[in-house]
Design a protein around this motif. Structure first.
Motif, PDB file in Angstrom:
ATOM      1  N   CYS A 175      -4.589  13.398   8.262  1.00  0.00           N
ATOM      2  CA  CYS A 175      -4.527  13.094   6.830  1.00  0.00           C
ATOM      3  C   CYS A 175      -3.417  13.917   6.170  1.00  0.00           C
ATOM      4  CB  CYS A 175      -5.864  13.357   6.152  1.00  0.00           C
ATOM      5  SG  CYS A 175      -6.432  15.067   6.257  1.00  0.00           S
ATOM      6  N   ASP A 176      -2.963  13.427   5.035  1.00  0.00           N
ATOM      7  CA  ASP A 176      -1.927  14.125   4.268  1.00  0.00           C
ATOM      8  C   ASP A 176      -2.528  15.004   3.181  1.00  0.00           C
ATOM      9  OD1 ASP A 176       0.725  12.697   5.249  1.00  0.00           O
ATOM     10  OD2 ASP A 176      -0.819  11.159   5.016  1.00  0.00           O
ATOM     11  N   ALA A 177      -3.741  14.692   2.770  1.00  0.00           N
ATOM     12  CA  ALA A 177      -4.443  15.497   1.773  1.00  0.00           C
ATOM     13  C   ALA A 177      -5.942  15.404   2.030  1.00  0.00           C
ATOM     14  CB  ALA A 177      -4.112  15.027   0.355  1.00  0.00           C
ATOM     15  N   GLY A 208      -8.555   5.623  13.092  1.00  0.00           N
ATOM     16  CA  GLY A 208      -7.257   4.981  12.950  1.00  0.00           C
ATOM     17  C   GLY A 208      -6.491   5.377  11.710  1.00  0.00           C
ATOM     18  N   LEU A 209      -7.155   5.992  10.740  1.00  0.00           N
ATOM     19  CA  LEU A 209      -6.463   6.420   9.523  1.00  0.00           C
ATOM     20  C   LEU A 209      -5.357   7.419   9.832  1.00  0.00           C
ATOM     21  CD1 LEU A 209      -9.405   6.887   6.983  1.00  0.00           C
ATOM     22  CD2 LEU A 209      -7.658   5.110   6.957  1.00  0.00           C
ATOM     23  N   THR A 251       0.830  -1.197   0.000  1.00  0.00           N
ATOM     24  CA  THR A 251       0.000   0.000   0.000  1.00  0.00           C
ATOM     25  C   THR A 251       0.868   1.252   0.000  1.00  0.00           C
ATOM     26  OG1 THR A 251      -1.719  -1.169   1.262  1.00  0.00           O
ATOM     27  CG2 THR A 251      -1.861   1.235   1.150  1.00  0.00           C
ATOM     28  N   ARG A 252       0.637   2.110  -0.987  1.00  0.00           N
ATOM     29  CA  ARG A 252       1.377   3.367  -1.087  1.00  0.00           C
ATOM     30  C   ARG A 252       0.500   4.573  -0.793  1.00  0.00           C
ATOM     31  NH1 ARG A 252       4.380   0.046  -0.599  1.00  0.00           N
ATOM     32  NH2 ARG A 252       5.980  -0.766  -2.021  1.00  0.00           N
ATOM     33  N   VAL A 274       1.403   5.349   5.927  1.00  0.00           N
ATOM     34  CA  VAL A 274       1.316   5.670   4.499  1.00  0.00           C
ATOM     35  C   VAL A 274       0.442   6.911   4.342  1.00  0.00           C
ATOM     36  CG1 VAL A 274       1.639   3.273   3.791  1.00  0.00           C
ATOM     37  CG2 VAL A 274      -0.677   4.155   4.152  1.00  0.00           C
ATOM     38  N   PRO A 275       0.619   7.664   3.261  1.00  0.00           N
ATOM     39  CA  PRO A 275      -0.198   8.865   3.060  1.00  0.00           C
ATOM     40  C   PRO A 275      -1.691   8.536   2.986  1.00  0.00           C
ATOM     41  CG  PRO A 275       1.669   8.856   1.548  1.00  0.00           C
ATOM     42  CD  PRO A 275       1.627   7.497   2.195  1.00  0.00           C
TER      43      PRO A 275
END
Length: 367
Positions: free
Chosen positions: A197-199, A169-170, A150-151, A175-176
């Protein structure tokens, strides 16, 4: 029972939306009601352009409007303006992130089995064009389903079908994480730092009540450095007059849409200021409280409600969704159906009141 804000219950907010004088409009999950102030702002910009022309002052005006809208959208997401790009829709922001990561064969994107076409389109492109593997799991299980391949995890913050909410949990994954926030921003509290989150891609035309063709994209500085930005034009160039050496902005403006008109941005800004004046906390509490009340009322009438979170979407069982949707429209009640599911979906905003809910229930009971 959630306590409603007296300020938001005041008819002053409801009176800002002309459509509510005729219809029980419960469809912000598609397009929010447009405030009269937003329309006036757009008309003012068009009148200025018609009377003054569109020369240097016009383009300076556009830059200033963009700055103000970026600040307001950043406030709604809990990020810095420098971390936010102005887009034309949620899907544009999603595509920018997924395409910019340059994933390929052997890489995996993890998503859920209840995503909107706006996200599925970009995932399909990654699969078809780049050979990326796309794996789907239940949204409730997604935080525990990351594999060594997973990326990127890409899923809804608030599910568009039923209003369920992505697991906390995200925010703890290595990973992003890209969140589709079309049903989040403006509807429920959003703090991208707390979410981890990253985005985060959001819509301007839904719960922010702006015009079609507006949206936002938060990207963390760390992820932004990883994104390859191939789409370049005047709007996102750092030095537009430097020819091939122009480069892109070092902040999130590098991901800005190529062109947003002054009238569109002014309309969006006028809309968001109506909501800001009511207070985001009050707007969120009022909307979620009314949605919870609708769940209770539907249950009392034997209408099963789809599993949901503490959101503003309420999907409920219908024996014939499309036919019932048409009948509701004839009664002045505006909802939508969910393709492939036996549900109708009500989107409940702070601008609605219990009269709208009563009108919906009466229409559902009519032969």
């Amino acid at each position: 029972m959630r306590v409603f804000s007296r300020f938001v219950e005041h008819p002053g907010l409801r009176a800002e939306f002309p459509v509510l004088s005729r219809l029980a409009y419960l469809n912000a999950g598609t397009d929010g009601p447009l405030p009269a102030a937003a329309v006036r702002a757009a008309v003012a910009e068009l009148s200025r352009e018609a009377e003054d022309g569109r020369a240097r002052a016009h383009f300076e005006r556009r830059l200033e409007l963009n700055r103000q809208l970026r600040e307001s959208y950043a406030t709604a997401l809990g990020c810095e303006p420098s971390e936010l790009a102005l887009t034309t829709c949620t899907s544009e922001g999603i595509a920018q992130v997924i395409g910019g990561l340059e994933l390929g064969a052997g890489d995996e994107i993890l998503t859920s089995d209840e995503e909107h076409p706006g996200l599925l389109g970009a995932l399909g492109a990654a699969q078809d064009v780049r050979g990326v593997t796309v794996r789907m799991v239940a949204l409730s299980d997604i935080a525990d389903a990351v594999s060594p391949h997973t990326r990127l995890v890409a899923c809804s913050h608030v599910g568009w079908m039923s209003g369920c909410i992505a697991p906390e949990g995200l925010g703890r994954l290595d990973v992003p994480v890209l969140l589709d926030g079309a049903q989040g921003v403006g509807a429920i509290p959003v703090d991208v730092t707390a979410l981890g989150c990253d985005a985060y891609a959001g819509a301007g035309q839904k719960w922010m009540c702006g015009p079609d063709g507006t949206g936002m994209l938060y990207v963390s500085p760390g992820l932004r450095e990883r994104l390859r930005i191939e789409r370049r034009g005047y709007a996102n160039l750092a030095k537009p007059d430097a020819g091939l050496d122009a480069g892109v902005h070092e902040d999130a403006r590098a991901l800005d849409s190529m062109s947003l008109s002054a009238e569109t941005v002014a309309c969006a800004l006028g809309a968001v200021r109506v909501l800001e004046s009511a207070g985001w906390q009050a707007v969120h509490e009022r909307a979620r409280g009314l949605a919870g009340r609708l769940v209770e009322l539907l249950g009392e009438r034997g209408r099963a409600v789809a599993p949901r979170g503490d959101s503003t979407l309420v999907s409920f069982q219908s024996p014939d969704p499309e036919r019932e949707l048409d009948r509701l429209r004839e009664c002045g009640v505006i909802l939508r159906n969910i393709p492939g599911a036996p549900w109708l979906r009500a989107s409940v905003g702070a601008w609605n009141d219990e009269g709208d809910l009563d009108r919906l229930l009466a229409a559902l009971s009519s032969p």
